[in-house]
Design an enzyme around this catalytic site. Sequence first.
Site, PDB file in Angstrom:
ATOM      1  N   HIS A   7     -11.413   9.869  -8.282  1.00  0.00           N
ATOM      2  CA  HIS A   7      -9.949   9.919  -8.220  1.00  0.00           C
ATOM      3  C   HIS A   7      -9.433  11.210  -8.856  1.00  0.00           C
ATOM      4  O   HIS A   7      -8.566  11.193  -9.732  1.00  0.00           O
ATOM      5  CB  HIS A   7      -9.330   8.704  -8.922  1.00  0.00           C
ATOM      6  CG  HIS A   7      -9.277   7.479  -8.061  1.00  0.00           C
ATOM      7  ND1 HIS A   7     -10.376   6.707  -7.813  1.00  0.00           N
ATOM      8  CD2 HIS A   7      -8.251   6.909  -7.358  1.00  0.00           C
ATOM      9  CE1 HIS A   7     -10.034   5.692  -7.025  1.00  0.00           C
ATOM     10  NE2 HIS A   7      -8.768   5.805  -6.719  1.00  0.00           N
ATOM     11  N   HIS A  61      -8.299  -1.449  -3.193  1.00  0.00           N
ATOM     12  CA  HIS A  61      -9.028  -0.372  -2.507  1.00  0.00           C
ATOM     13  C   HIS A  61      -8.852  -0.582  -1.006  1.00  0.00           C
ATOM     14  O   HIS A  61      -9.349  -1.560  -0.438  1.00  0.00           O
ATOM     15  CB  HIS A  61     -10.506  -0.417  -2.903  1.00  0.00           C
ATOM     16  CG  HIS A  61     -11.360   0.618  -2.237  1.00  0.00           C
ATOM     17  ND1 HIS A  61     -11.186   1.978  -2.441  1.00  0.00           N
ATOM     18  CD2 HIS A  61     -12.418   0.500  -1.386  1.00  0.00           C
ATOM     19  CE1 HIS A  61     -12.089   2.644  -1.746  1.00  0.00           C
ATOM     20  NE2 HIS A  61     -12.846   1.768  -1.089  1.00  0.00           N
ATOM     21  N   GLU A 112      -1.023   5.925  -7.984  1.00  0.00           N
ATOM     22  CA  GLU A 112      -2.191   5.523  -8.770  1.00  0.00           C
ATOM     23  C   GLU A 112      -2.172   6.147 -10.166  1.00  0.00           C
ATOM     24  O   GLU A 112      -2.559   5.491 -11.143  1.00  0.00           O
ATOM     25  CB  GLU A 112      -3.477   5.892  -8.036  1.00  0.00           C
ATOM     26  CG  GLU A 112      -3.734   5.017  -6.813  1.00  0.00           C
ATOM     27  CD  GLU A 112      -5.081   5.259  -6.183  1.00  0.00           C
ATOM     28  OE1 GLU A 112      -5.718   4.275  -5.785  1.00  0.00           O
ATOM     29  OE2 GLU A 112      -5.498   6.431  -6.075  1.00  0.00           O
ATOM     30  N   ASP A 159      -9.305   1.919  -9.153  1.00  0.00           N
ATOM     31  CA  ASP A 159      -8.939   0.757  -8.323  1.00  0.00           C
ATOM     32  C   ASP A 159      -9.243  -0.552  -9.047  1.00  0.00           C
ATOM     33  O   ASP A 159      -8.463  -1.514  -8.960  1.00  0.00           O
ATOM     34  CB  ASP A 159      -9.683   0.800  -6.988  1.00  0.00           C
ATOM     35  CG  ASP A 159      -9.253   1.962  -6.110  1.00  0.00           C
ATOM     36  OD1 ASP A 159      -8.175   2.528  -6.361  1.00  0.00           O
ATOM     37  OD2 ASP A 159      -9.996   2.306  -5.181  1.00  0.00           O
ATOM     38  N   HIS A 187      -3.807   9.005  -2.551  1.00  0.00           N
ATOM     39  CA  HIS A 187      -5.032   8.792  -3.319  1.00  0.00           C
ATOM     40  C   HIS A 187      -5.061   9.712  -4.532  1.00  0.00           C
ATOM     41  O   HIS A 187      -4.964  10.927  -4.382  1.00  0.00           O
ATOM     42  CB  HIS A 187      -6.257   9.067  -2.442  1.00  0.00           C
ATOM     43  CG  HIS A 187      -7.556   8.963  -3.179  1.00  0.00           C
ATOM     44  ND1 HIS A 187      -8.113   7.752  -3.525  1.00  0.00           N
ATOM     45  CD2 HIS A 187      -8.396   9.914  -3.653  1.00  0.00           C
ATOM     46  CE1 HIS A 187      -9.234   7.970  -4.178  1.00  0.00           C
ATOM     47  NE2 HIS A 187      -9.434   9.271  -4.266  1.00  0.00           N
ATOM     48  N   GLU A 230     -14.974   4.954  -7.416  1.00  0.00           N
ATOM     49  CA  GLU A 230     -14.614   6.021  -6.474  1.00  0.00           C
ATOM     50  C   GLU A 230     -13.940   7.170  -7.210  1.00  0.00           C
ATOM     51  O   GLU A 230     -13.111   6.941  -8.094  1.00  0.00           O
ATOM     52  CB  GLU A 230     -13.652   5.439  -5.431  1.00  0.00           C
ATOM     53  CG  GLU A 230     -13.127   6.428  -4.416  1.00  0.00           C
ATOM     54  CD  GLU A 230     -12.026   5.826  -3.554  1.00  0.00           C
ATOM     55  OE1 GLU A 230     -11.944   6.194  -2.375  1.00  0.00           O
ATOM     56  OE2 GLU A 230     -11.235   5.007  -4.060  1.00  0.00           O
ATOM     57  N   GLU A 237      -9.974   0.432   1.842  1.00  0.00           N
ATOM     58  CA  GLU A 237     -11.056   0.217   2.810  1.00  0.00           C
ATOM     59  C   GLU A 237     -11.675  -1.179   2.734  1.00  0.00           C
ATOM     60  O   GLU A 237     -12.408  -1.583   3.643  1.00  0.00           O
ATOM     61  CB  GLU A 237     -12.150   1.280   2.617  1.00  0.00           C
ATOM     62  CG  GLU A 237     -11.779   2.653   3.122  1.00  0.00           C
ATOM     63  CD  GLU A 237     -10.968   3.471   2.123  1.00  0.00           C
ATOM     64  OE1 GLU A 237     -10.697   4.644   2.406  1.00  0.00           O
ATOM     65  OE2 GLU A 237     -10.617   2.931   1.054  1.00  0.00           O
TER      66      GLU A 237
END
Length: 247
Positions: A30, A114, A172, A39, A167, A28, A116
């Site tokens: 970032h 992650h 992170e 992630d 995010h 994903e 989701e």
Amino acid sequence: MPVMHEIRRPQFEQSLDKVVIIPVGSTEQHGPHLPLGVDTYIAEGISEILAEKTGAIVAPAFSYGCKSKPLSGGGPLFKGTIDLNGTTMISLMYDVLCEFARDGIKKVFVNNAHFENQAFLDEAMDLATREFPELKCVQSNWWDVLDQKTTDEIFSDVPFPGWALEHAAITETSLMMYLRPELVKNDLIPEDVTAKALPYSVYPPRRGMVPECGALASPKGSTPEKGKLIVDKAIEGFLKIFEAEFA
């Protein structure tokens, strides 16, 4: 610390009483400063530290995740985010859990990084443990085990935007600075980033919902020290889970 991909079959056969840790991440976007595998790297890194402290086995990581929501990852609006449908994630994890159960593994810890993925992993765990009642599965993540004191310390110099907007931001980025510093491009860290949380979902997602840089809040103020603090507190929380559920 046994990593499943690095051990031989006889070693695995002698480890069936151990907890198997399955790191789950995503591929994903970032932002401009972090790699697509954030992630997964975080899940793997924390899982390996946890295994060193518990003697658990680290299984191969899931490096694809469920569809990134626009206002918790922004993924559908950016190239490089490779999403799975929820049913695919359920089937993937269900199959893996059942295979471990057939091999004689009875304790599995799913370390998800992650957001989701959560509901779909829970569904897979429920289905697998119904089929194999001797199997026990637990899922957690690094942000839910942080206490308020730790969160306040991480955000002592900047406002906390809320976990949905964290995010590619301070947590992170700090985690990657600590776990995989060679993959962080410090000179590309965006500064002025603001996304507005909406009290509803809308599909298809539209441009303008997410800042063009791909981060949802500013990563400015990220440090390896904050990353270490998060990892230490996550490990502390996971050890309590191990004690409560796998003792």
